[in-house]
Design an enzyme around this catalytic site. Sequence first.
Site, PDB file in Angstrom:
ATOM      1  N   HIS B  97      38.350  34.675  46.399  1.00 35.74           N
ATOM      2  CA  HIS B  97      37.439  33.586  46.023  1.00 35.74           C
ATOM      3  C   HIS B  97      36.215  34.192  45.367  1.00 35.74           C
ATOM      4  O   HIS B  97      35.617  35.123  45.897  1.00 35.74           O
ATOM      5  CB  HIS B  97      37.034  32.793  47.263  1.00 35.74           C
ATOM      6  CG  HIS B  97      35.936  31.808  47.005  1.00 35.74           C
ATOM      7  ND1 HIS B  97      35.961  30.922  45.960  1.00 35.74           N
ATOM      8  CD2 HIS B  97      34.754  31.585  47.647  1.00 35.74           C
ATOM      9  CE1 HIS B  97      34.856  30.187  45.974  1.00 35.74           C
ATOM     10  NE2 HIS B  97      34.111  30.577  46.977  1.00 35.74           N
ATOM     11  N   HIS B  99      32.661  33.267  42.544  1.00 36.62           N
ATOM     12  CA  HIS B  99      31.877  32.320  41.749  1.00 36.62           C
ATOM     13  C   HIS B  99      31.731  32.931  40.355  1.00 36.62           C
ATOM     14  O   HIS B  99      30.644  32.926  39.783  1.00 36.62           O
ATOM     15  CB  HIS B  99      30.505  32.077  42.388  1.00 36.62           C
ATOM     16  CG  HIS B  99      30.556  31.258  43.643  1.00 36.62           C
ATOM     17  ND1 HIS B  99      29.484  30.532  44.116  1.00 36.62           N
ATOM     18  CD2 HIS B  99      31.557  31.039  44.538  1.00 36.62           C
ATOM     19  CE1 HIS B  99      29.823  29.927  45.260  1.00 36.62           C
ATOM     20  NE2 HIS B  99      31.071  30.225  45.528  1.00 36.62           N
ATOM     21  N   ASP B 122      50.406  34.351  30.282  1.00 33.98           N
ATOM     22  CA  ASP B 122      50.879  35.527  31.026  1.00 33.98           C
ATOM     23  C   ASP B 122      50.679  35.358  32.525  1.00 33.98           C
ATOM     24  O   ASP B 122      51.328  36.026  33.324  1.00 33.98           O
ATOM     25  CB  ASP B 122      50.096  36.784  30.587  1.00 33.98           C
ATOM     26  CG  ASP B 122      50.572  37.354  29.251  1.00 33.98           C
ATOM     27  OD1 ASP B 122      51.726  37.087  28.862  1.00 33.98           O
ATOM     28  OD2 ASP B 122      49.786  38.075  28.617  1.00 33.98           O
ATOM     29  N   HIS B 171      32.624  23.876  42.576  1.00 32.65           N
ATOM     30  CA  HIS B 171      32.433  25.006  43.460  1.00 32.65           C
ATOM     31  C   HIS B 171      32.828  26.296  42.721  1.00 32.65           C
ATOM     32  O   HIS B 171      31.962  26.969  42.174  1.00 32.65           O
ATOM     33  CB  HIS B 171      33.242  24.787  44.739  1.00 32.65           C
ATOM     34  CG  HIS B 171      33.038  25.811  45.795  1.00 32.65           C
ATOM     35  ND1 HIS B 171      33.106  25.531  47.134  1.00 32.65           N
ATOM     36  CD2 HIS B 171      32.784  27.125  45.718  1.00 32.65           C
ATOM     37  CE1 HIS B 171      32.883  26.646  47.823  1.00 32.65           C
ATOM     38  NE2 HIS B 171      32.679  27.618  46.985  1.00 32.65           N
ATOM     39  N   TYR B 229      58.108  43.061  31.368  1.00 34.31           N
ATOM     40  CA  TYR B 229      56.790  43.709  31.330  1.00 34.31           C
ATOM     41  C   TYR B 229      56.678  44.586  32.564  1.00 34.31           C
ATOM     42  O   TYR B 229      57.138  44.225  33.641  1.00 34.31           O
ATOM     43  CB  TYR B 229      55.685  42.653  31.338  1.00 34.31           C
ATOM     44  CG  TYR B 229      54.289  43.233  31.316  1.00 34.31           C
ATOM     45  CD1 TYR B 229      53.615  43.440  30.113  1.00 34.31           C
ATOM     46  CD2 TYR B 229      53.639  43.573  32.495  1.00 34.31           C
ATOM     47  CE1 TYR B 229      52.332  43.978  30.077  1.00 34.31           C
ATOM     48  CE2 TYR B 229      52.353  44.120  32.477  1.00 34.31           C
ATOM     49  CZ  TYR B 229      51.705  44.322  31.268  1.00 34.31           C
ATOM     50  OH  TYR B 229      50.443  44.858  31.257  1.00 34.31           O
TER      51      TYR B 229
END
Lengths: 235, 235, 235, 235
Positions: B97, B99, B122, B171, B229
């Site tokens: 997580h 910001h 991708d 958020h 890949y």
Amino acid sequence: MEADLVHLRESVYEANMMLKRSGLTVLTWGNVSGIDRDSGLIGIKPSGIPYEQMRPEDIVLVDLDCHVKHGLLRPSSDTPIHAALYRQFGAIGGIAHTHSRYATSFAQACLEIPCLGTTHADVFQGPVPVTRALRAAEVQADYEQATGTAIVERMSMLDPSTCPGILVRQHGPFTWGPSAGAAVANSIALEEIAAMAATALALKADTPLLSQHVAAKHFSRRHGSTAYYGQPGRQ
Amino acid sequence: MEADLVHLRESVYEANMMLKRSGLTVLTWGNVSGIDRDSGLIGIKPSGIPYEQMRPEDIVLVDLDCHVKHGLLRPSSDTPIHAALYRQFGAIGGIAHTHSRYATSFAQACLEIPCLGTTHADVFQGPVPVTRALRAAEVQADYEQATGTAIVERMSMLDPSTCPGILVRQHGPFTWGPSAGAAVANSIALEEIAAMAATALALKADTPLLSQHVAAKHFSRRHGSTAYYGQPGRQ
Amino acid sequence: MEADLVHLRESVYEANMMLKRSGLTVLTWGNVSGIDRDSGLIGIKPSGIPYEQMRPEDIVLVDLDCHVKHGLLRPSSDTPIHAALYRQFGAIGGIAHTHSRYATSFAQACLEIPCLGTTHADVFQGPVPVTRALRAAEVQADYEQATGTAIVERMSMLDPSTCPGILVRQHGPFTWGPSAGAAVANSIALEEIAAMAATALALKADTPLLSQHVAAKHFSRRHGSTAYYGQPGRQ
Amino acid sequence: MEADLVHLRESVYEANMMLKRSGLTVLTWGNVSGIDRDSGLIGIKPSGIPYEQMRPEDIVLVDLDCHVKHGLLRPSSDTPIHAALYRQFGAIGGIAHTHSRYATSFAQACLEIPCLGTTHADVFQGPVPVTRALRAAEVQADYEQATGTAIVERMSMLDPSTCPGILVRQHGPFTWGPSAGAAVANSIALEEIAAMAATALALKADTPLLSQHVAAKHFSRRHGSTAYYGQPGRQ
């Protein structure tokens, strides 16, 4: 292994690390290749290997048909694009591919980068072109080959020495030059050019093109027989 | 402590430090967790501890109900969000997580991130979704639990392996993957994707979506049984 | 010198160097101060000294009327602004001033920063305010004093603990907190908040405000008696 | 070589490296010069040499007519522009030229940078001017000389001590100051000023100009006989 191939690996390794240090690429994104024209071998970044872990001996050597000749790792999945360019343009010695932020944004907006200033004209004689869209059948048949073909097609009326890069539509930039390091330098220059064009256009939507006489002068200061930028006898 | 849990702490610690090094987060913002599915224990960043001061043994181990099992510090206040995702999605091994600037800006604008190029394709098969607004009663009752529920709800028709992240409305982003490190890599990719989308949209408001055939091709180059890949046998 | 004052100098020195490392400031721009309430002395950056050359003993100690009490250098020319804030707000222990790019851009646009997301609400309860314009007579009489007065005036209905910073119109941000280091942390947070607000507003001109119930929840997660972010007993 | 010339080389070398460290320039772009007024010699960066490889003895010494007096390398191709400024403005001791992103974007948009805040007024008394377009004949005859002339022409009603820089139309900024280092500091300041102006104008197209009384106050805080920023007796 012959000295030339050892040298190829080292120069391609160094150019990849230069790309990483430039900040143009995150994670394992991007790839740089170089070619030894005598042997016809291309050295290219292995696929999906973190730059921090890569060593010169990890550079994969492939021929112009993309067959691996030396190396234990799988080459970049973009290898067929590089090979297509080396087959078409005999004068180029290195190719760099990035997803650098501003150049990729122009590619996503499907807009060529207009020549708005001398920074641009120092590197590109004219706008930075964009390739056409690929058809679904092309993508399904051989995607990377089709991408290489689209670049070659778009470059058909252009000279790779005066147009040292292109935006693959909705994908990102490829640049080239006489060596792998020169190709990376052109990627760095292209990203600055793209960022300045985006910023100038945001300041003034009708930002004028650079006049042809200044553009030609700037390019010729740096390139060709009239160049007086840099030191004589050095690239 | 068992070797598996020592390993969990170390891998979660390393992933948190990778997040810090990426520049996506300032101060004590952001948090990364990982899960050991055998023991059902989640390792997560302690709340409000500067990255520079954190040590592997500071990683807090909690169960899927957020009870602290090992560790002297309070876990991230976002722990219930992480736990909700681990309970719902059995295949994910790590969550990050942040910001980060551009992804958070899309979250603040309450806009999903459209798929405008192959960089996006991708990583994400389709747009990056946004959660719904929370009701006042939800916020008051159990805010973090409600956030986790809103994510699970928005993901109900989506596959976390083809949609490895989401924007929590007003958020910021959560991303996930098979490991804590893979979740951080997806945060890094998401931030680049968001930055390029913002820049492309500023250049051309009607930037077209990437065609479905290219998007599907790019995702399948990297993921699933058709991937080519990267190196065989490495993630 | 007393131990408290040695400590004041060291903490103010460290906070100034934290500001420099944050990248929010170039050249000699910006300044951070702290106060020792027992002695009533303020420690502040000397004027115009490069961060790289500054040592803890260069921090100038002045009283609340800006008289130099310890130190061989001239204090920051913004000292009267800092002193005005310390006189008015007995609970603050440190102040930081920057010309950080995005916060200063809002100040130049004479726009307060609206609360568009939880990153903002974690730090500010409400918009980041902007001071009024100064009259020519105020500027001529005592410019820095007038700037301090304008900040105090704009804060008259606001609580410095829930509004830990302000934009001085056409100038730049001042932030504060319980310590010099906390003030710098608020400068770092404010710059991210400003950058995200600018980016969100560019993506969508009518980006909605964060609802009051989420804003209040987020602020209270981190501040006051209901806080559960961070570790008990640590700031 | 005389001590003064050794010192000139060292100070010009240091200022070039300061430019590199500032991040304003990539590859071999940009150049800084300084002048020793007693000998009438200018020290300037050699053309096209990577900053990382440059040593103090590589700084080329030329006279005011651009004849190389000391040094084995070719001087910057922009040397005639520097010389034109040194000939015209007897009080300047150093000049810096960059293609920094935001200042160059204003130059490309052919827009002067309006004074929108005190950051600008600390450095420039008035807008940052833009030169006129060059005619094709001027470009062909002597491009760099014509560029120098255009700068001098645009500065004819301006004082180089209150207007320490200019934008060359569709090219990029030149800044100057009492020393090579001061010129680089003005390049750094100009880039921040340009970035803040671009951001403020994007936030609010009709961002107001800073009032003349605040602008004059800010400039005079730092410059001239009324200055009280910085330390007495230091620049």
